[in-house]
Design a protein around this motif. Sequence first.
Motif, PDB file in Angstrom:
ATOM      1  N   ALA A   1       1.981  60.441  33.785  1.00  0.00           N
ATOM      2  CA  ALA A   1       1.837  59.076  33.267  1.00  0.00           C
ATOM      3  C   ALA A   1       2.101  59.004  31.773  1.00  0.00           C
ATOM      4  CB  ALA A   1       0.440  58.549  33.587  1.00  0.00           C
ATOM      5  N   GLY A   2       1.687  60.009  31.017  1.00  0.00           N
ATOM      6  CA  GLY A   2       1.907  59.978  29.575  1.00  0.00           C
ATOM      7  C   GLY A   2       3.385  60.008  29.227  1.00  0.00           C
ATOM      8  N   ASP A   3       4.131  60.898  29.873  1.00  0.00           N
ATOM      9  CA  ASP A   3       5.575  60.970  29.637  1.00  0.00           C
ATOM     10  C   ASP A   3       6.260  59.689  30.120  1.00  0.00           C
ATOM     11  OD1 ASP A   3       5.247  63.517  28.608  1.00  0.00           O
ATOM     12  OD2 ASP A   3       5.736  64.506  30.500  1.00  0.00           O
ATOM     13  N   ALA A   4       5.807  59.173  31.249  1.00  0.00           N
ATOM     14  CA  ALA A   4       6.374  57.934  31.770  1.00  0.00           C
ATOM     15  C   ALA A   4       6.163  56.782  30.791  1.00  0.00           C
ATOM     16  CB  ALA A   4       5.754  57.597  33.120  1.00  0.00           C
ATOM     17  N   LEU A   5       4.981  56.699  30.218  1.00  0.00           N
ATOM     18  CA  LEU A   5       4.681  55.619  29.280  1.00  0.00           C
ATOM     19  C   LEU A   5       5.551  55.721  28.033  1.00  0.00           C
ATOM     20  CD1 LEU A   5       3.002  53.160  28.604  1.00  0.00           C
ATOM     21  CD2 LEU A   5       1.202  54.678  27.754  1.00  0.00           C
ATOM     22  N   ALA A   6       5.766  56.946  27.543  1.00  0.00           N
ATOM     23  CA  ALA A   6       6.617  57.112  26.361  1.00  0.00           C
ATOM     24  C   ALA A   6       8.043  56.660  26.646  1.00  0.00           C
ATOM     25  CB  ALA A   6       6.597  58.574  25.918  1.00  0.00           C
ATOM     26  N   ALA A   7       8.562  57.017  27.821  1.00  0.00           N
ATOM     27  CA  ALA A   7       9.934  56.639  28.167  1.00  0.00           C
ATOM     28  C   ALA A   7      10.077  55.132  28.333  1.00  0.00           C
ATOM     29  CB  ALA A   7      10.362  57.353  29.449  1.00  0.00           C
ATOM     30  N   VAL A   8       9.156  54.517  29.056  1.00  0.00           N
ATOM     31  CA  VAL A   8       9.295  53.082  29.311  1.00  0.00           C
ATOM     32  C   VAL A   8       9.007  52.272  28.053  1.00  0.00           C
ATOM     33  CG1 VAL A   8       6.944  52.487  30.077  1.00  0.00           C
ATOM     34  CG2 VAL A   8       8.930  51.347  31.094  1.00  0.00           C
ATOM     35  N   HIS A   9       8.156  52.789  27.174  1.00  0.00           N
ATOM     36  CA  HIS A   9       7.906  52.072  25.919  1.00  0.00           C
ATOM     37  C   HIS A   9       9.184  52.008  25.080  1.00  0.00           C
ATOM     38  CE1 HIS A   9       5.784  50.464  22.483  1.00  0.00           C
ATOM     39  NE2 HIS A   9       6.343  51.404  21.724  1.00  0.00           N
ATOM     40  N   GLU A  10       9.966  53.099  25.076  1.00  0.00           N
ATOM     41  CA  GLU A  10      11.241  53.068  24.365  1.00  0.00           C
ATOM     42  C   GLU A  10      12.170  52.021  24.975  1.00  0.00           C
ATOM     43  OE1 GLU A  10      14.921  56.043  23.051  1.00  0.00           O
ATOM     44  OE2 GLU A  10      13.167  56.868  24.074  1.00  0.00           O
ATOM     45  N   ALA A  11      12.141  51.920  26.305  1.00  0.00           N
ATOM     46  CA  ALA A  11      12.985  50.925  26.980  1.00  0.00           C
ATOM     47  C   ALA A  11      12.563  49.505  26.633  1.00  0.00           C
ATOM     48  CB  ALA A  11      12.940  51.142  28.489  1.00  0.00           C
ATOM     49  N   THR A  12      11.255  49.226  26.662  1.00  0.00           N
ATOM     50  CA  THR A  12      10.799  47.861  26.355  1.00  0.00           C
ATOM     51  C   THR A  12      11.027  47.528  24.888  1.00  0.00           C
ATOM     52  OG1 THR A  12       8.529  48.638  25.998  1.00  0.00           O
ATOM     53  CG2 THR A  12       9.083  47.835  28.189  1.00  0.00           C
ATOM     54  N   ASP A  13      10.935  48.523  24.024  1.00  0.00           N
ATOM     55  CA  ASP A  13      11.228  48.286  22.605  1.00  0.00           C
ATOM     56  C   ASP A  13      12.681  47.866  22.431  1.00  0.00           C
ATOM     57  OD1 ASP A  13      10.538  48.498  19.708  1.00  0.00           O
ATOM     58  OD2 ASP A  13      12.054  50.078  19.763  1.00  0.00           O
ATOM     59  N   ILE A  14      13.582  48.502  23.164  1.00  0.00           N
ATOM     60  CA  ILE A  14      14.996  48.111  23.114  1.00  0.00           C
ATOM     61  C   ILE A  14      15.157  46.668  23.585  1.00  0.00           C
ATOM     62  CG2 ILE A  14      17.253  48.500  24.201  1.00  0.00           C
ATOM     63  CD1 ILE A  14      16.519  51.509  24.247  1.00  0.00           C
ATOM     64  N   CYS A  15      14.526  46.343  24.707  1.00  0.00           N
ATOM     65  CA  CYS A  15      14.681  45.004  25.291  1.00  0.00           C
ATOM     66  C   CYS A  15      14.058  43.921  24.426  1.00  0.00           C
ATOM     67  CB  CYS A  15      14.071  44.977  26.688  1.00  0.00           C
ATOM     68  SG  CYS A  15      14.921  46.027  27.888  1.00  0.00           S
ATOM     69  N   GLN A  16      12.945  44.216  23.778  1.00  0.00           N
ATOM     70  CA  GLN A  16      12.236  43.194  23.015  1.00  0.00           C
ATOM     71  C   GLN A  16      12.783  43.016  21.605  1.00  0.00           C
ATOM     72  OE1 GLN A  16       8.160  44.781  23.584  1.00  0.00           O
ATOM     73  NE2 GLN A  16       7.668  42.847  24.582  1.00  0.00           N
ATOM     74  N   ASP A  17      13.193  44.119  20.977  1.00  0.00           N
ATOM     75  CA  ASP A  17      13.466  44.071  19.543  1.00  0.00           C
ATOM     76  C   ASP A  17      14.890  44.407  19.134  1.00  0.00           C
ATOM     77  OD1 ASP A  17      10.752  43.463  19.117  1.00  0.00           O
ATOM     78  OD2 ASP A  17      10.216  45.597  19.055  1.00  0.00           O
ATOM     79  N   LYS A  18      15.681  45.015  20.012  1.00  0.00           N
ATOM     80  CA  LYS A  18      16.969  45.536  19.562  1.00  0.00           C
ATOM     81  C   LYS A  18      18.171  44.888  20.228  1.00  0.00           C
ATOM     82  CE  LYS A  18      14.973  49.995  18.316  1.00  0.00           C
ATOM     83  NZ  LYS A  18      14.960  51.457  18.544  1.00  0.00           N
TER      84      LYS A  18
END
Length: 311
Positions: free
Chosen positions: A207-224
């Motif tokens: 779950a920790g690794d999964a959260l890090a990966a998906v957080h990078e994805a949502t950061d791209i979608c929200q801010d970039k």
Amino acid sequence: MRGELTRGTLTAILATGAVAFGAGAWLLLGPVWAIAGALLGPLVAVVVVASGRAFTAPDAATLLDNDQPGEAIARLRNEMPSWRALARIWPGQFRDALANRLIVQSGALQAMNRGEEALRTADEAVAIYQDLAAERPGKYGPDLADALDHQARLLAADDRLAEALAALQVAVRLYRNLAAADPARYLPPLAECLTCEAGWLAEIELAGDALAAVHEATDICQDKLPWQQLPSCAARAMLLEGELLCGQARYREAARLLATGWRMAAGHQQQQDLLRDAIPAIRSAYRADPGRFTAIWPAETGAEPPDWLST
């Protein structure tokens, strides 16, 4: 040149090219140039044949895009021996074309539920692109990333999740490097791969690794990325991060992501499964802080919280 390029046909093409160019060089430039013409002629003849095939044969990729995988497979069945022969004769010019058609063939086989054949074909394409990218990473790095992404999804469908993750993580690294130079083009596929990676990591309870990966994805979608360029994974990424945050009892952080992901998915009929799967996490976030959740939900979705939250 719509049929197979057999050994006999290929020999005839090479011989014709040698004779024609040798004779032409003799007549135009003199006897000294005849040997040069005879050596150059076969290569030119092969290029002419390949170009003729490219412009006269229906494109298998177009057939696949038009939801005609059977027709694409039939077309490639006739073409592949020709491309393999050209790749052997002139690998510097035709190995990438062969790899491209292998990926199309793999996609068509996948669409026909022939997963084992699709994976074998994808493996061959990845091996070619790995060799090409080792020599010219700037040119072939994007092709290798795409091929690895395709291969990884086939491996996951074959329940070979560890191998799928290994392939996808290489694709993520390649896309990340590519996005640094061309974000508009490569951030969307990077977000897609990260979301897929996070889902697989969650499946094997990392779950920790999964959260890090998906957080990078949502950061791209929200801010970039502008909203017009959001990848199709945006809703899934938001909902998945919200679910993972709820798993860590981080309900306040999860609430906005869940609401945003719900709004995105609600507008797409093909994403209704995402909504159903997100319901338990949404209920958990609501019950942890009803007041905050009921304030966030209409702000993000433009609608009142659903009635089933309180049931």
